[in-house]
Design an enzyme around this catalytic site. Structure first.
Site, short mmCIF file in Angstrom:
data_model
loop_
_atom_site.label_atom_id
_atom_site.label_comp_id
_atom_site.label_asym_id
_atom_site.label_seq_id
_atom_site.Cartn_x
_atom_site.Cartn_y
_atom_site.Cartn_z
N HIS A 100 20.71 22.76 46.31
CA HIS A 100 21.51 22.38 45.16
C HIS A 100 20.66 22.60 43.91
O HIS A 100 19.50 23.02 43.99
CB HIS A 100 21.98 20.93 45.26
N ASP A 105 23.33 25.93 38.28
CA ASP A 105 24.73 26.19 38.57
C ASP A 105 25.43 26.89 37.40
O ASP A 105 26.20 27.84 37.61
CB ASP A 105 25.47 24.88 38.87
N ASN A 154 17.03 21.64 43.77
CA ASN A 154 16.17 22.50 44.59
C ASN A 154 15.86 23.81 43.88
O ASN A 154 14.72 24.30 43.91
CB ASN A 154 16.82 22.79 45.93
N TYR A 155 16.87 24.37 43.22
CA TYR A 155 16.70 25.66 42.57
C TYR A 155 15.74 25.57 41.38
O TYR A 155 14.86 26.41 41.22
CB TYR A 155 18.05 26.21 42.12
N ARG A 207 41.31 25.85 51.40
CA ARG A 207 41.70 25.50 52.76
C ARG A 207 42.92 24.58 52.73
O ARG A 207 43.05 23.73 51.84
CB ARG A 207 40.55 24.82 53.50
N LEU A 238 41.09 30.77 56.44
CA LEU A 238 40.52 32.10 56.54
C LEU A 238 40.04 32.45 57.95
O LEU A 238 39.70 33.61 58.22
CB LEU A 238 39.36 32.24 55.55
N LYS A 239 40.03 31.46 58.84
CA LYS A 239 39.65 31.74 60.22
C LYS A 239 40.82 32.25 61.06
O LYS A 239 40.64 32.69 62.19
CB LYS A 239 39.06 30.48 60.87
#
Length: 379
Positions: A137, A167, A140-141, A37, A72-73
């Site tokens: 994250h 990750d 959590n996984y 961005r 990208l918007k």
């Protein structure tokens, strides 16, 4: 000729899983263009500690890539992507399911203009299923898949693993593996495909032993109760007198016998099937009675699978890793400073930097990079 030389990757991902995957591809010769961005770039640029303008994390993970700053918007910015999408070999994205579709950049759409495109989506829970839209994250996984439950410390001292297993081992590495498989398939049939990389799916591989045990015996391993999670005297961390730790892994009987001889364990405790807890207590007493250097010297030259836990600083200076050239690659920043580059599992023969420092990209630098023909942009 590097293995992936001539291939172009458009990387829409941020933070760790996707950027590490594209780093591996870049190290093997691929031309990686990060889509970021405008203004701030991807989130990792702003992390601490800073190293020059951006974070050292960003520099480590984005060495040797290019950056294209696009919103990208905006239709006008997405139009800039059109020629890149037509010629790209690989797209890597890490948004939640549905985001790329809303932008008109999903696989179904872009594959119509580039049927040979390999499109890799990395998410926590995959493109389908009840949890596909759930935020998470790494913690959590590994928690959701049962991996964390196998070794998480005690209620008084809960332990968070020091590595981002989901990750890296559940996301980045499987992404690269499947991209390479898809490239081989494309070479055979001339068509690309959409790869659905779910980090949680890929964590179960690491629990082969726990799954096998539970499915067969119906006795599911608990927190620190099994062979490789500290459930026996033969695979544990034992504190030394000076606050260091012995990493003891003499699993096989020949290693266990030698270990017992080296530390002087009384005969009564050597059969660790009789009272494992008593053996653990006695070994702990013995190891904690001497400083780490004593045990380092005792284990030197002896094949008993025991060592002193090294700090990261010590490991970076270890003559073994230095001799193997693990840290021979360099990353540089806009000020000309250099650091050891992040070691990656790419054979040295496939990497083409020849020891020269490579920089992470300046935000949007690709939009003004001159081509050999004098054009203002290389697209």
């Amino acid at each position: 000729m590097r293995p992936l030389q001539g291939l172009r990757v458009l990387d829409f991902s941020t933070l760790l899983p996707g950027p590490l995957a594209s780093l591996l591809l870049a190290e093997a010769g691929a031309d990686v263009v990060k889509i970021e961005r405008p203004g701030t770039g991807e989130d990792m640029r702003g992390y601490e500690p800073r190293w020059g303008h951006d974070s050292v994390n960003f520099a480590m993970l984005n060495r040797g890539k290019k950056s294209l700053a696009l919103d990208l918007k905006l239709d006008s910015d997405r139009a800039v992507l059109a020629p890149l999408l037509e010629s790209a070999d690989i797209v890597l994205e890490q948004f939640r399911p549905g985001v790329m579709q809303r932008l008109g950049l999903d696989y179904t759409t872009v594959s119509k203009i580039n049927p040979k495109l390999i499109y890799c989506s990395i998410t926590g829970y995959g493109q389908s299923g009840p949890k596909r839209d759930v935020a998470g994250h790494d913690l959590n996984y590994i928690g959701d898949t049962g991996l964390l439950s196998l070794s998480m410390g005690t209620p008084q001292v809960p332990v968070i693993p020091p590595a981002l297993v989901a990750d890296i081992a559940g996301g980045a590495y499987p992404a690269v593996m499947n991209i390479l498989l898809a490239l081989e398939e494309r070479r055979a049939i001339g068509k690309g495909r959409h790869l659905d990389i779910a980090m949680t799916d890929n964590l179960f591989t690491f629990m082969y032993w726990a799954m096998g045990s539970g499915l067969v015996t119906r006795k599911w391993p608990g927190n620190g109760t099994d062979l490789v999670t500290g459930g026996t005297p033969r695979y544990r961390l034992y504190p030394t007198q000076d606050g260091r730790f012995v990493a003891a892994a003499p699993i096989e009987q020949k290693f266990w016998d030698l270990f017992c001889d080296l530390i002087g364990l009384q005969q009564h405790y050597r059969d660790d099937t009789i009272d494992p807890s008593a053996t653990v207590r006695q070994v702990t007493t013995i190891i904690s009675s001497r400083p780490s250097q004593h045990w380092r010297d005792s284990f030197a030259g002896c094949d008993c699978c025991c060592s002193i836990v090294a700090t990261l600083e010590e490991a970076l200076a270890d003559p073994h890793f230095v001799a193997r050239g693990v840290f021979s690659h360099l990353v540089t920043n806009e000020a000309g400073q250099t650091l050891k580059a992040l070691p990656v599992p790419i054979d040295a023969g496939f990497r083409g930097d020849a020891g020269q420092p490579l920089a992470a990209p300046i935000l949007g630098g690709f939009t003004t990079e001159p081509s050999g023909s004098g054009d203002k942009a290389v697209l």
